[in-house]
Each structure stands twice: as C-alpha cells, then as structure tokens.
Design a protein around this motif. Structure first.
Motif, PDB file in Angstrom:
ATOM      1  N   ARG A  90       0.827  -1.212   0.000  1.00 29.41           N
ATOM      2  CA  ARG A  90       0.000   0.000   0.000  1.00 29.41           C
ATOM      3  C   ARG A  90       0.859   1.259   0.000  1.00 29.41           C
ATOM      4  NH1 ARG A  90      -4.483  -0.028  -2.218  1.00 29.41           N
ATOM      5  NH2 ARG A  90      -5.922  -1.566  -1.472  1.00 29.41           N
ATOM      6  N   GLU A 131       2.374   1.786  -3.418  1.00 33.91           N
ATOM      7  CA  GLU A 131       1.362   2.271  -4.367  1.00 33.91           C
ATOM      8  C   GLU A 131       1.029   3.733  -4.111  1.00 33.91           C
ATOM      9  OE1 GLU A 131      -1.939  -0.375  -3.921  1.00 33.91           O
ATOM     10  OE2 GLU A 131      -1.019  -1.946  -5.149  1.00 33.91           O
ATOM     11  N   GLU A 132       0.936   4.119  -2.823  1.00 38.57           N
ATOM     12  CA  GLU A 132       0.630   5.504  -2.469  1.00 38.57           C
ATOM     13  C   GLU A 132       1.740   6.440  -2.929  1.00 38.57           C
ATOM     14  OE1 GLU A 132      -1.680   8.547  -0.999  1.00 38.57           O
ATOM     15  OE2 GLU A 132      -2.224   6.439  -1.226  1.00 38.57           O
ATOM     16  N   GLN A 133       2.989   6.004  -2.724  1.00 35.95           N
ATOM     17  CA  GLN A 133       4.129   6.828  -3.151  1.00 35.95           C
ATOM     18  C   GLN A 133       4.136   6.980  -4.671  1.00 35.95           C
ATOM     19  OE1 GLN A 133       7.655   5.798  -1.133  1.00 35.95           O
ATOM     20  NE2 GLN A 133       8.847   7.460  -1.994  1.00 35.95           N
ATOM     21  N   ARG A 182       1.562   6.869  -6.635  1.00 37.72           N
ATOM     22  CA  ARG A 182       0.454   7.752  -6.989  1.00 37.72           C
ATOM     23  C   ARG A 182       0.819   9.210  -6.754  1.00 37.72           C
ATOM     24  NH1 ARG A 182      -3.395  10.405  -4.525  1.00 37.72           N
ATOM     25  NH2 ARG A 182      -2.810   9.634  -2.478  1.00 37.72           N
ATOM     26  N   ARG A 226       3.132  10.350  -9.505  1.00 35.83           N
ATOM     27  CA  ARG A 226       2.392  10.569 -10.747  1.00 35.83           C
ATOM     28  C   ARG A 226       1.647  11.887 -10.726  1.00 35.83           C
ATOM     29  NH1 ARG A 226       0.760   5.179 -10.462  1.00 35.83           N
ATOM     30  NH2 ARG A 226      -1.246   5.831  -9.630  1.00 35.83           N
ATOM     31  N   GLU A 227       0.985  12.162  -9.596  1.00 41.67           N
ATOM     32  CA  GLU A 227       0.232  13.409  -9.485  1.00 41.67           C
ATOM     33  C   GLU A 227       1.154  14.623  -9.568  1.00 41.67           C
ATOM     34  OE1 GLU A 227      -2.107  13.213  -5.940  1.00 41.67           O
ATOM     35  OE2 GLU A 227      -3.560  11.835  -6.824  1.00 41.67           O
TER      36      GLU A 227
END
Length: 197
Positions: free
Chosen positions: A128, A131-133, A135, A138-139
């Motif tokens: 998790r 995946e958060e990092q 994301r 990407r943002e």
C-alpha cells in the motif's frame, strides 16, 4: 448384335456417368471404414442407454487415465527412492570433514528458517505504501506538466496580443513584430553555435 458380359456393362455405365450396383457397394464399404465400422443397432443403443451403472464410456476413460497416472506416480516415487538410496550410500563414503561442513550449512539454514517471516498484514501495508508513493509521484509530474502548459499558453497569448496590436489608424505596430523576428534569429544562431561545438 454381340452379347455383352457384366464387365463390359460396368464400363458402359462408367462412361455414361452413372454408377453400377458394384460401385455403390464399394462406396458403402469405404464409408464404413472411414466412419469406424457399423453403428449400433437401435436395440443395442437402447440397452447401452438403459444400463446406467454397468457401462459408462466416460467413466471407463477416466478410470483408465487414473490408473495410468497412478502408474507414473509409482514410477516417480521409485526413482526418488533410488536417488535417496544413492545419496545415502554416497554420504556414508564421504569423509568426516565434508560432514562437518554440511552440519555448518545445516545450522545456517536452521538459523535462516528461524528468522521471522513478514506477515501478510506487513506485506499488505508495504505494498500500500509503495502504491501511495507511486500515486503521489504521478500526481506531482502531472501537476508540473499542467503548470508548464499554462505558462507556455500565457506566453503565447501575450505574444499574439502584441503581434496583433494596431495603431489608431489601423496599421500593425511593427515594434513587437521586429522584436519577435530578432529573438527568433538570435535563438537560431545560438543553436547553430552550440551544434558546431
């Protein structure tokens, strides 16, 4: 006229394009061979259908496959047994030094096994976080591209407004157009100088 025998008649029929009864029998025989013999009679078919527990071709096929697989498994187990016997015989012949080395290796393996393996919850949390990092990265890149696009668009609008400025008589203001031409010439000359180096 001459009397014709049966062989001549067969030739005549073949020439005319029709077939004789002998030809039909041959075709039937070939079809039977091609299809795998004669089919079941209606009575035999009904009996085979009515015998529910006694005869089931699909069950027989599965049974054959089961026995075949069992045979392969037993052969595999026998080969494993032979290999283990060979290894045991080889280890009995091995010198004491080699046995000490293997004990050391075994102790290391035991220590490694005793180390705590990460639980499913820890693995889930780690995944998790990754995946958060990803994301967030990407943002951030999308935001940077968006800012760059907005800045470039604002510059284009400003230059366009300057290029279309008119005097009070409706003539274009040449000052901004000349500046634009000068900038493009300077930038192209810099690029050519950099390429020559």
């Amino acid at each position: 006229m001459k009397h014709r025998d049966s062989k001549d008649e067969e030739k005549v029929y073949k020439i005319n394009g029709s077939t004789s009864s002998m030809g039909n029998n041959r075709k039937k025989k070939k079809n039977m061979q091609r299809l795998g013999g004669t089919g079941l009679s209606l009575e035999a078919f009904a009996n085979a259908k009515s015998m529910s527990n006694k005869y089931n071709p699909a069950f027989k096929k599965k049974q054959r496959e089961f026995y075949k697989n069992a045979k392969y498994v037993s052969k595999y187990k026998q080969s494993l047994k032979q290999q283990s016997q060979q290894i045991d015989a080889f280890s009995a012949v091995r010198p004491i030094e080699d046995q000490n080395r293997t004990r050391d290796v075994d102790e290391k393996n035991i220590k490694n096994k005793n180390k705590k393996k990460p639980s499913m919850e820890e693995l889930y949390k780690k995944k998790r976080e990754e995946e958060e990092q990803a994301r967030i990265e990407r943002e951030a890149s999308i935001q940077a591209k968006k800012v760059g696009r907005e800045k470039a668009e604002a510059e284009r609008k400003a230059t366009r407004a300057k290029m279309f400025k008119k005097t009070k008589y409706g003539q274009p203001v040449m000052k901004y157009r000349i500046e634009h031409l000068l900038q493009t010439i300077q930038s192209s000359s810099r690029i050519s100088v950099n390429n020559s180096n």
